[in-house]
Write an enzyme that holds these catalytic residues in place. Structure first.
Site, PDB file in Angstrom:
ATOM      1  N   CYS A 302       6.489  -4.470   0.863  1.00 43.97           N
ATOM      2  CA  CYS A 302       5.117  -3.641   1.462  1.00 43.97           C
ATOM      3  C   CYS A 302       4.252  -4.606   1.219  1.00 43.97           C
ATOM      4  CB  CYS A 302       4.753  -2.274   1.020  1.00 43.97           C
ATOM      5  SG  CYS A 302       5.975  -1.686   1.152  1.00 43.97           S
ATOM      6  N   ALA A 303       4.159  -6.129   1.289  1.00 43.45           N
ATOM      7  CA  ALA A 303       2.801  -6.933   0.493  1.00 43.45           C
ATOM      8  C   ALA A 303       2.001  -7.622   1.258  1.00 43.45           C
ATOM      9  CB  ALA A 303       4.492  -8.961   0.678  1.00 43.45           C
ATOM     10  N   GLY A 306      -1.324  -9.712   1.107  1.00 40.41           N
ATOM     11  CA  GLY A 306      -0.905 -10.717   0.351  1.00 40.41           C
ATOM     12  C   GLY A 306      -2.035 -11.217  -1.397  1.00 40.41           C
ATOM     13  N   LYS A 308      -1.693  -9.515  -3.601  1.00 41.27           N
ATOM     14  CA  LYS A 308      -0.940  -8.754  -5.651  1.00 41.27           C
ATOM     15  C   LYS A 308       0.567 -10.875  -4.837  1.00 41.27           C
ATOM     16  CE  LYS A 308      -1.212  -4.225  -5.700  1.00 41.27           C
ATOM     17  NZ  LYS A 308      -2.621  -3.886  -4.695  1.00 41.27           N
ATOM     18  N   ASP A 364      11.967  -4.341   6.895  1.00 41.56           N
ATOM     19  CA  ASP A 364      11.234  -2.339   6.409  1.00 41.56           C
ATOM     20  C   ASP A 364      11.896  -2.590   4.698  1.00 41.56           C
ATOM     21  OD1 ASP A 364      11.174   0.265   5.609  1.00 41.56           O
ATOM     22  OD2 ASP A 364      12.218   1.186   7.513  1.00 41.56           O
ATOM     23  N   ASP A 383       4.569  -1.501  -4.020  1.00 38.25           N
ATOM     24  CA  ASP A 383       3.370  -1.580  -3.582  1.00 38.25           C
ATOM     25  C   ASP A 383       3.408  -0.546  -2.566  1.00 38.25           C
ATOM     26  OD1 ASP A 383       0.737  -0.986  -3.915  1.00 38.25           O
ATOM     27  OD2 ASP A 383       0.271  -3.171  -3.280  1.00 38.25           O
ATOM     28  N   CYS A 436      -2.229   3.453  -4.266  1.00 38.40           N
ATOM     29  CA  CYS A 436      -3.364   3.627  -4.666  1.00 38.40           C
ATOM     30  C   CYS A 436      -4.157   4.895  -4.637  1.00 38.40           C
ATOM     31  CB  CYS A 436      -4.165   2.798  -3.906  1.00 38.40           C
ATOM     32  SG  CYS A 436      -4.131   2.201  -1.848  1.00 38.40           S
TER      33      CYS A 436
END
Length: 504
Positions: A302-303, A306, A308, A364, A383, A436
């Protein structure tokens, strides 16, 4: 502004509005304008009337299910470039103010209008009242200017021009009764806190000793915090660079520098060259917690966009796969990596890539069969999609877009993803679970589920639950015994949850 008695507010700096992650906000419906809702180009673009008109349309789009950034982008795209450039700051300022005050302004409207007005009138009143509820010290415009320009704005729309008298009466009536009206609104929780009732109840239930401070923090403006590119420099040296350009800043973490006042990204020294990135101090704890070292094979699930991924590459020369399910959002990963000086490789262009790089993969995270090539990972950053309840001070529309039922659905999605990712980890490898969120259903409750269903998982130290806190709050906001202490000066951060597991 056209009126000499008004003064233009400074719109939120673009750098202070980080892009959202997949799942970090509710799915946004496409934003479109009906024929009757085209820009009121006969209003001067530097007038408050024009800014109110465009902000009201953005608020209406949020009420219809669109995310505020998408609504604003659609509004600006529909304007001639000179109009968009002139009005952008004021429109953004009014729209974001209204999202932070939507509970109280809707309450005030209901107290003064017996029958719900048409949406364009409702949203214009909401934007105007959002400017009037502030005291004189924090007001962006004089009351007279707001009333005058609001009436002009509604009068510029043929389909709702009949409501000029109503708008005038509601706004002037509020000003006459301002003190008593605001005092009365404090007796209504939605108006008092500016969150939906279910959200208030959920925060109070989860954090009975701190719920008020959490809600209050969510109604403030988050600071502009930078992450120093550790592959090039360090925080102390970068602070000296800022000082040489008379930019006040404070180091608040190993890589984190907080500016005293926000700046547009193009004015931040070294930003365009990749020396620093915009990233909340709480979010900056993710990459160090993974403890990556040169040569490791790492997955950032789930980048997008970008942030992180870039931080991981700044810390070590790793074999990184940045996974993203949305092809359009995946493009932003490559753009952010390029700004930082890192290459983007893929199956077609792996050869010839020099230096640190990441392979961006579309897929996915919960269905590895469609993208996983069989070689397990030393580290996995999960994440995962979440309610984004910890970042509402930067994205105030989220609270109005979410529904109570979303939390359970998101928790199931988080379990689906983490369960699938665990099988891709090497024995002895580590997975970092991140949201978060401030809701236990997306944090500690998930940890208990994971430990109960994965006998080979050993929980390691991690920051735990970080509750959103302003710079005057207590520094250690960790809520779990498994938590690592947060650096003393990172008190001003958003809300996050971190849990780290090692595979036996």
């Amino acid at each position: 502004m056209t009126s000499s008695s008004s003064r233009r507010p400074s719109g939120p700096a673009r750098a202070n509005k980080p892009a959202s992650r997949p799942g970090s906000r509710p799915a946004s419906r496409p934003v479109s304008r009906p024929a009757a809702a085209q820009p009121a180009l006969h209003l001067a673009p530097d007038s408050l009337a024009f800014a109110l008109d465009e902000a009201a349309r953005a608020v209406g789009a949020v009420r219809a299910g669109a995310a505020l950034p998408a609504a604003l982008s659609s509004a600006f795209a529909a304007l001639p470039s000179e109009f968009a450039q002139t009005a952008r700051g004021a429109v953004q300022d009014i729209a974001y103010r209204t999202m932070r005050r939507l509970g109280i302004v809707d309450y005030l409207i209901k107290q003064r209008v017996s029958k719900a007005p048409p949406p364009p009138v409702l949203n214009l009143l909401a934007c105007a009242l959002a400017l009037l509820v502030d005291d004189e010290a924090h007001a962006a415009y004089t009351p007279f200017t707001v009333v005058d320009q609001a009436v002009r704005s509604i009068g510029a729309r043929r389909e709702v021009a009949f409501a000029k008298g109503l708008v005038n009466a509601v706004l002037r009536g509020f000003l006459r009764e301002r003190e008593s009206a605001l005092a009365d609104a404090q007796n209504n929780e939605v108006a008092r806190w500016n969150y939906p009732q279910w959200w208030i109840d959920a925060v109070r239930r989860a954090w009975p000793d701190r719920w008020q401070a959490i809600l209050e923090t969510g109604n403030t403006h988050g600071p502009l915090t930078l992450r120093v590119n550790a592959s090039r420099t360090n925080a102390a040296d970068y602070l000296q660079r800022l000082a040489a350009e008379n930019i006040a800043a404070t180091q608040i973490g190993e890589y984190a520098v907080r500016l005293a006042a926000p700046l547009p990204v193009e004015r931040i020294p070294g930003f365009m060259a990749g020396d620093v990135s915009v990233q909340d101090a709480g979010a900056q704890l993710a990459a160090p917690a993974l403890d990556v070292r040169d040569g490791m094979r790492v997955l950032d699930a789930c980048a997008a966009p970008g942030g992180k991924s870039g931080h991981l590459l700044e810390l070590a020369d790793i074999d990184l796969i940045a996974l993203e399910s949305d092809a359009a959002r995946a493009k932003r990963i490559g753009e952010n990596l390029a700004r930082l000086g890192f290459a983007q490789s893929d199956e077609e262009h792996d050869e010839g890539v020099e230096g640190r790089s990441a392979r961006v993969v579309i897929g996915d995270a919960g269905v590895p069969d469609t993208w996983f090539e069989g070689e397990p990972f030393d580290r996995i950053l999960a994440d995962v999609p979440c309610s984004a309840s910890g970042i509402v001070r930067r994205h105030p529309d989220i609270r109005w877009l979410r529904r109570a039922s979303d939390i359970g659905a998101l928790a199931q999605e988080q379990r689906r993803i983490v369960d699938a990712l665990w099988g891709l980890l090497k024995p002895g490898g580590e997975l970092l679970y991140v949201t978060c969120s401030i809701f236990p259903e997306e944090g500690e409750d998930q940890v208990r589920w994971f430990e109960s269903t994965h006998a080979d998982a050993v929980r390691l130290d991690a920051p735990g639950q970080l509750l959103p806190a302003g710079r005057d709050a207590e520094a250690d906001t960790s809520a779990e015994t498994h938590a690592c202490p947060v650096p003393d000066r990172t008190a001003d951060h958003d809300g996050f949850f971190y849990a780290r597991f090692q595979k036996r």
